[in-house]
Scaffold this motif. Sequence first.
Motif, PDB file in Angstrom:
ATOM      1  N   ALA A 227      -1.305  28.740  49.131  1.00 23.20           N
ATOM      2  CA  ALA A 227      -0.189  29.675  49.122  1.00 23.20           C
ATOM      3  C   ALA A 227      -0.083  30.287  50.507  1.00 23.20           C
ATOM      4  N   ASP A 228       1.131  30.464  50.976  1.00 21.33           N
ATOM      5  CA  ASP A 228       1.260  31.082  52.302  1.00 21.33           C
ATOM      6  C   ASP A 228       1.632  32.563  52.196  1.00 21.33           C
ATOM      7  N   CYS A 229       1.125  33.201  51.130  1.00 22.71           N
ATOM      8  CA  CYS A 229       1.368  34.636  50.982  1.00 22.71           C
ATOM      9  C   CYS A 229       0.334  35.411  51.819  1.00 22.71           C
ATOM     10  N   PRO A 230       0.651  36.648  52.166  1.00 24.60           N
ATOM     11  CA  PRO A 230      -0.273  37.377  53.043  1.00 24.60           C
ATOM     12  C   PRO A 230      -1.582  37.810  52.386  1.00 24.60           C
ATOM     13  N   ASP A 231      -1.573  38.076  51.083  1.00 22.19           N
ATOM     14  CA  ASP A 231      -2.819  38.633  50.521  1.00 22.19           C
ATOM     15  C   ASP A 231      -3.749  37.595  49.904  1.00 22.19           C
ATOM     16  N   GLN A 232      -3.236  36.409  49.581  1.00 21.94           N
ATOM     17  CA  GLN A 232      -4.048  35.303  49.056  1.00 21.94           C
ATOM     18  C   GLN A 232      -4.783  35.666  47.756  1.00 21.94           C
ATOM     19  N   VAL A 233      -4.290  36.688  47.070  1.00 23.96           N
ATOM     20  CA  VAL A 233      -4.948  37.090  45.829  1.00 23.96           C
ATOM     21  C   VAL A 233      -4.820  35.992  44.779  1.00 23.96           C
ATOM     22  N   CYS A 234      -3.683  35.257  44.813  1.00 23.96           N
ATOM     23  CA  CYS A 234      -3.438  34.239  43.801  1.00 23.96           C
ATOM     24  C   CYS A 234      -4.506  33.143  43.813  1.00 23.96           C
ATOM     25  N   LEU A 235      -5.079  32.862  44.994  1.00 21.24           N
ATOM     26  CA  LEU A 235      -6.100  31.816  45.063  1.00 21.24           C
ATOM     27  C   LEU A 235      -7.383  32.254  44.347  1.00 21.24           C
TER      28      LEU A 235
ATOM     29  N   PRO B 224       8.476  25.998  45.459  1.00 16.99           N
ATOM     30  CA  PRO B 224       9.139  26.654  46.583  1.00 16.99           C
ATOM     31  C   PRO B 224       9.837  27.925  46.103  1.00 16.99           C
ATOM     32  N   THR B 225       9.638  29.012  46.789  1.00 15.80           N
ATOM     33  CA  THR B 225      10.327  30.261  46.442  1.00 15.80           C
ATOM     34  C   THR B 225      11.049  30.785  47.683  1.00 15.80           C
ATOM     35  N   ASP B 226      11.822  31.829  47.467  1.00 13.56           N
ATOM     36  CA  ASP B 226      12.527  32.437  48.605  1.00 13.56           C
ATOM     37  C   ASP B 226      11.560  33.036  49.615  1.00 13.56           C
ATOM     38  N   HIS B 227      10.364  33.386  49.123  1.00 10.62           N
ATOM     39  CA  HIS B 227       9.434  34.119  49.975  1.00 10.62           C
ATOM     40  C   HIS B 227       8.385  33.207  50.614  1.00 10.62           C
ATOM     41  N   GLY B 228       8.158  32.033  50.020  1.00  8.40           N
ATOM     42  CA  GLY B 228       7.138  31.133  50.546  1.00  8.40           C
ATOM     43  C   GLY B 228       6.842  30.047  49.530  1.00  8.40           C
ATOM     44  N   THR B 229       5.836  29.240  49.833  1.00 17.28           N
ATOM     45  CA  THR B 229       5.530  28.094  48.983  1.00 17.28           C
ATOM     46  C   THR B 229       4.142  28.235  48.361  1.00 17.28           C
ATOM     47  N   ASN B 230       4.040  27.864  47.101  1.00 18.13           N
ATOM     48  CA  ASN B 230       2.757  27.837  46.407  1.00 18.13           C
ATOM     49  C   ASN B 230       2.507  26.412  45.923  1.00 18.13           C
ATOM     50  N   ILE B 231       1.263  25.983  45.990  1.00 16.30           N
ATOM     51  CA  ILE B 231       0.918  24.656  45.481  1.00 16.30           C
ATOM     52  C   ILE B 231      -0.118  24.807  44.374  1.00 16.30           C
ATOM     53  N   LEU B 232       0.229  24.264  43.205  1.00 14.65           N
ATOM     54  CA  LEU B 232      -0.646  24.319  42.040  1.00 14.65           C
ATOM     55  C   LEU B 232      -1.208  22.938  41.775  1.00 14.65           C
TER      56      LEU B 232
ATOM     57  N   ILE C  46      -1.921  33.289  36.263  1.00 16.40           N
ATOM     58  CA  ILE C  46      -2.098  33.294  37.720  1.00 16.40           C
ATOM     59  C   ILE C  46      -0.874  34.011  38.271  1.00 16.40           C
ATOM     60  N   VAL C  47      -1.098  34.986  39.100  1.00 20.86           N
ATOM     61  CA  VAL C  47       0.014  35.754  39.636  1.00 20.86           C
ATOM     62  C   VAL C  47      -0.008  35.709  41.154  1.00 20.86           C
ATOM     63  N   CYS C  48       1.141  35.416  41.745  1.00 20.13           N
ATOM     64  CA  CYS C  48       1.276  35.572  43.192  1.00 20.13           C
ATOM     65  C   CYS C  48       2.364  36.626  43.387  1.00 20.13           C
ATOM     66  N   LEU C  49       1.926  37.839  43.535  1.00 17.37           N
ATOM     67  CA  LEU C  49       2.859  38.963  43.580  1.00 17.37           C
ATOM     68  C   LEU C  49       3.841  38.873  44.755  1.00 17.37           C
ATOM     69  N   PRO C  50       3.381  38.584  45.958  1.00 14.64           N
ATOM     70  CA  PRO C  50       4.334  38.543  47.077  1.00 14.64           C
ATOM     71  C   PRO C  50       5.433  37.500  46.907  1.00 14.64           C
ATOM     72  N   HIS C  51       5.110  36.401  46.228  1.00 13.60           N
ATOM     73  CA  HIS C  51       6.102  35.331  46.053  1.00 13.60           C
ATOM     74  C   HIS C  51       6.792  35.397  44.693  1.00 13.60           C
ATOM     75  N   ARG C  52       6.410  36.391  43.887  1.00 11.26           N
ATOM     76  CA  ARG C  52       6.967  36.569  42.535  1.00 11.26           C
ATOM     77  C   ARG C  52       6.745  35.331  41.664  1.00 11.26           C
ATOM     78  N   VAL C  53       5.601  34.705  41.812  1.00 13.78           N
ATOM     79  CA  VAL C  53       5.297  33.519  41.009  1.00 13.78           C
ATOM     80  C   VAL C  53       4.316  33.913  39.908  1.00 13.78           C
ATOM     81  N   LEU C  54       4.641  33.478  38.695  1.00 11.22           N
ATOM     82  CA  LEU C  54       3.772  33.779  37.559  1.00 11.22           C
ATOM     83  C   LEU C  54       3.505  32.491  36.802  1.00 11.22           C
ATOM     84  N   VAL C  55       2.229  32.188  36.559  1.00 11.08           N
ATOM     85  CA  VAL C  55       1.863  31.016  35.759  1.00 11.08           C
ATOM     86  C   VAL C  55       1.187  31.533  34.499  1.00 11.08           C
ATOM     87  N   GLU C  56       1.724  31.145  33.350  1.00 10.49           N
ATOM     88  CA  GLU C  56       1.190  31.614  32.075  1.00 10.49           C
ATOM     89  C   GLU C  56       0.770  30.429  31.239  1.00 10.49           C
ATOM     90  N   LEU C  57      -0.434  30.496  30.654  1.00  6.70           N
ATOM     91  CA  LEU C  57      -0.913  29.391  29.835  1.00  6.70           C
ATOM     92  C   LEU C  57      -0.569  29.639  28.368  1.00  6.70           C
TER      93      LEU C  57
END
Lengths: 130, 190
Positions: A84-92, A64-72, A104-115
């Motif tokens: 992800a309920d971001c507008p551009d869906q690039v993260c998917l 959960p973020t301030d901007h929306g929710t992402n599910i990994l 994995i980056v979700c720019l609108p939600h400021r979520v970053l996943v790094e391996l």
Amino acid sequence: MKRGDVVLICLVIVAALAFFIPKWLIQNSSENNHNNTMTAEITVDGKLFKTVTLTEEEQMITVPTDHGTNILKVHNYGIEMIEADCPDQVCLSFGFVNRKGDTIVCLPHRVLVELKTDQAEESELDAVVS
Amino acid sequence: MRLSANDSSVSSSLKLRKTVIIAIFAAVAAVLGLVEAMLPTQMFMMIPGAKLGLANIMVLTCLCFLSWRDSLALVILKALIMTLIYGAFSAFLFSFLGALFSFIVMYGLIRVGRGRLSLIGISVMGGVAHNVGQLTAAYLVFQTTKIYYYLPALMLLGIVTGIFIGIAVKYVVASLSKLSLFEPFAPELQ
């Protein structure tokens, strides 16, 4: 097309290849410690949200973020953004990632996943020798 | 235009034409942006964040006909329209930064490379600059250079799409030049 165009395009190709070379080096060295367990570091807005070990079993992680929710979803020693309920869906479109250094980056939600691999010390050994 | 028209009415008619052209271009750019978002390009391009950059057709066309100020107005207007449609400002801030950077690079190349570059070279650099600008905005948010991981792939893809966008602009400029609305604005580049 003029000669200037060809020169510019060649310059861009050379620059892109120069970027590729360190990427290949990282991938080659990561193949040596392929057996190490991988972890995914999830950061939201620059702050660490959670570190998960990538297992074969399925795990669902809701971010959960301030901007929306992402599910990994973690499965088969990798991780994937499935919702992800971001507008551009690039993260998917990053799809399923399972190599060291993948992101994995979700720019609108400021979520970053790094391996990352667990044994970070091992890969940094060369630098410490001196 | 009437020959008897005095200077002020000539210049106001020019201003009106400019305003109309910017409005039409911004509307077309917004529609192209929407169409692009509907296309499943992510599926076959395999690179996250890769786009065709169709809206760039209008920005580059505008740069050919009008001044940099008018083209900047077009870029800002397009970003505003897209923000109103999607209702998410922070998400489009990044794409706007990319568009702004791409605009600056394209304008700079038109000035510097006068006669030595064709529309294709300029649109290729505009596309690459869009990606660099967007990733740099992402870097500023996340503070990690890992963001640039996808840059080389995006750059190579940007060359391919840039060539096609450049060819499209060539045809658009050639066709629009025949319209009476565009008569006072001779395109700088062919």
